[in-house]
Structure formats: C-alpha cells, structure tokens
Scaffold this motif. Structure first.
Motif, PDB file in Angstrom:
ATOM      1  N   LEU A   1       0.828  -1.203   0.000  1.00  0.00           N
ATOM      2  CA  LEU A   1       0.000   0.000   0.000  1.00  0.00           C
ATOM      3  C   LEU A   1       0.864   1.254   0.000  1.00  0.00           C
ATOM      4  CD1 LEU A   1      -2.749   1.495   0.434  1.00  0.00           C
ATOM      5  CD2 LEU A   1      -2.325   1.260   2.894  1.00  0.00           C
ATOM      6  N   VAL A   2       1.835   1.318   0.888  1.00  0.00           N
ATOM      7  CA  VAL A   2       2.614   2.544   1.086  1.00  0.00           C
ATOM      8  C   VAL A   2       3.630   2.764  -0.026  1.00  0.00           C
ATOM      9  CG1 VAL A   2       4.273   3.683   2.599  1.00  0.00           C
ATOM     10  CG2 VAL A   2       2.287   2.537   3.573  1.00  0.00           C
ATOM     11  N   PHE A   3       4.406   1.737  -0.347  1.00  0.00           N
ATOM     12  CA  PHE A   3       5.545   1.939  -1.234  1.00  0.00           C
ATOM     13  C   PHE A   3       5.246   1.671  -2.708  1.00  0.00           C
ATOM     14  CE2 PHE A   3       7.385   0.878   2.949  1.00  0.00           C
ATOM     15  CZ  PHE A   3       8.016   2.080   3.192  1.00  0.00           C
ATOM     16  N   GLU A   4       4.175   0.968  -2.984  1.00  0.00           N
ATOM     17  CA  GLU A   4       3.831   0.714  -4.386  1.00  0.00           C
ATOM     18  C   GLU A   4       2.590   1.475  -4.805  1.00  0.00           C
ATOM     19  OE1 GLU A   4       4.105  -3.389  -5.700  1.00  0.00           O
ATOM     20  OE2 GLU A   4       5.324  -3.886  -3.949  1.00  0.00           O
ATOM     21  N   GLN A   5       1.538   1.389  -4.000  1.00  0.00           N
ATOM     22  CA  GLN A   5       0.303   2.067  -4.392  1.00  0.00           C
ATOM     23  C   GLN A   5       0.434   3.590  -4.277  1.00  0.00           C
ATOM     24  OE1 GLN A   5      -3.252   0.267  -2.821  1.00  0.00           O
ATOM     25  NE2 GLN A   5      -4.477   2.118  -3.119  1.00  0.00           N
ATOM     26  N   TYR A   6       0.910   4.067  -3.120  1.00  0.00           N
ATOM     27  CA  TYR A   6       1.087   5.504  -2.936  1.00  0.00           C
ATOM     28  C   TYR A   6       2.321   6.031  -3.666  1.00  0.00           C
ATOM     29  CZ  TYR A   6      -2.563   6.338   0.576  1.00  0.00           C
ATOM     30  OH  TYR A   6      -3.772   6.496   1.221  1.00  0.00           O
TER      31      TYR A   6
END
Length: 278
Positions: A123-128
């Motif tokens: 979520l944090v490092f790929e999606q955002y």
C-alpha cells in the motif's frame, strides 16, 4: 481575479492511494501557471508520493506535503516544520501500547516504518509511490520527522479518539478512512495556505481551495472560493461554500477549466452547473 488554486489529492483528485491522474490536469495546470495563477497540491502524503502524481509539472507548482509540514516551491525546499523529538518518541511508545495500527514516520527524504505486514508495504511503497523503507526499528526517525502517520486497518476514528490527550501537543487529524496524521501544532494545511498567500501576496478573495477530508477544513477556511468534494462527509461540506464534482467525473478539472476559459463566469457563479455524483 483568481491568483491561487490549492487542491487536495486523495479523495478529491483521485481515489485514496492512487497515483494515476488524468493527463489533462497537467495541460490545464501548465496553462494556468503561464497566466500567472499559482497552483499548489496540498496533501497528507509525503512529498515524493505527491511527486508520483504531479511530476510532469513539479517545476511549475507548489507541494504542501505532510499536511503542510513541508513546502516545496518548484521542486525546491521552502519550509519545514518538524515534530518535537522527545514528544514524538513518547507518542510512538503510546501508540505501540495501544496497538491496532502501523506507524509511518515521514521526513523530507521519504517515509519509514517498522511494521512487517507485506500488504501494508504494498500500500505505502507501491500504491502511494514515493521513497522510503522498512526498518527493524523506526524510532530513530522520531528525531527528524515532520509527521507520524498511523495506518489503522479497522478504521481511523477509534484511534483518533484514543489520541485525545495528545491533541495539546500535536495537530492530530483524520486524513483518510484508515489514516490518522500527527504533525507539529503549527503544521496544518490551513497554515501552509496562509504562508503561501503571504509569499505570493494573495488574498483569500483571490484563492480557490478544494478538499474532501477533515485535514482539509483548515485550508478551506482560508479561501473565499472553497469547494468540498460531493463525496465529503457533512462536517467538511459545512466548512466549504461550494461543492465540487467527485474524482470519478474529474470534478476539480472542471473547476480548473472554468477558471482558465471562463474566468468572469466563474467569479460570478463559482458553483456553475449542478455537480455530479453527490
């Protein structure tokens, strides 16, 4: 006339956590800046995550990242407001004792966590998008952090209520359905917009602000032309004078186009035709 436009990202321009933005935004923003209208993206996101959305125009606009704790002017640092290190460490210990959330420290260089959940990493490092990393112990970043974010899988509201005793030392805001953001007391989106207005010599009557969540309320109060997304909760809508169409219909893009192509009509009737997806 309109001289400054400020827009939130998540829930306003794109779905929460998305980085893909209609390319027409870049075209319209570029034309607005050519006409001397400043544009600022304001978000709870870390600056590199914001850059994943706005990179094509980064040298033409302002980033008000981490709820205004870090301001970049045309890709260059302009202001930074850090958390008090001792208070940040004490808060981190408190949050760990409460449990049920993942801590994420944000710095001017990136964001960092010691949560070991692969889904959270995605979520944090790929999606955002953006830069940062996973550590064995994130506590040293309390000494240089501009924001502590808490990802709450079961929803932000319960954690927000449990942090009530800390609201005298920090600015605590719900910034998404599962996110609680903690900043230095003076680090709010509203204060960042006020700083930018002073920097540019712009009045609230010359300012358009668009947002959708609780952390946007302070900046909505800094503009005569304040818009809340139709997807906003009632409290946020009550803080704005007008409604903007949702990200599903590129509601902000419609506002930007009106300011660019029909400035007099916009000033006379900011709401324009009825917004969709309310």
């Amino acid at each position: 006339m309109i001289r400054l436009i400020v827009s939130d990202i998540d829930g306003t321009l794109v779905p929460e956590g998305e980085t893909r933005l209609n390319p027409e935004y870049m075209n319209v923003i570029g034309k607005l800046t050519e006409r001397g209208i400043a544009f600022a993206a304001a978000s709870g996101r870390q600056s590199s995550s914001m850059d994943a959305v706005f990179h094509p125009v980064r040298e033409k606009i302002y980033y008000l990242s981490d709820n205004g704790a870090y301001i970049q002017r045309y890709g260059v640092s302009a202001r930074e407001l850090r958390l008090d290190p001792a208070d940040a460490r004490a808060l981190l210990d408190c949050v760990r004792n409460i449990g049920g959330c993942y801590p994420l420290f944000s710095t001017t260089e990136g964001f960092y966590t010691d949560a070991q959940d692969p889904a959270f990493h995605h979520l944090v490092f790929e999606q955002y998008g953006g830069t940062g990393g996973v550590l064995e112990d994130v506590s040293p970043y309390a000494d240089c952090s501009i924001k502590l974010s808490l990802y709450c899988p079961d929803g932000a509201q319960p954690m927000y209520r449990k942090l009530e005793p800390w609201k005298e030392k920090f600015s605590v805001n719900i910034s998404g359905a599962r996110w609680v953001d903690i900043n230095a007391p003076e680090a709010t989106k509203g204060n960042a917009v006020e700083w930018l207005q002073r920097e540019l010599g712009v009045l609230p009557e010359e300012t358009v602000v668009i947002g959708d969540n609780f952390n946007d309320i302070s900046m909505l109060e800094r503009a005569s032309y304040s818009f809340a997304s139709v997807l906003s909760c009632p409290e946020v809508k009550a803080s704005a004078r007008y409604l903007a169409g949702s990200w599903e219909v590129d509601g902000v893009l419609a506002i930007l186009r009106r300011i660019l192509d029909q400035p007099e009509e916009f000033l006379a009737d900011p709401q324009g035709r009825e917004v969709a997806h309310e």
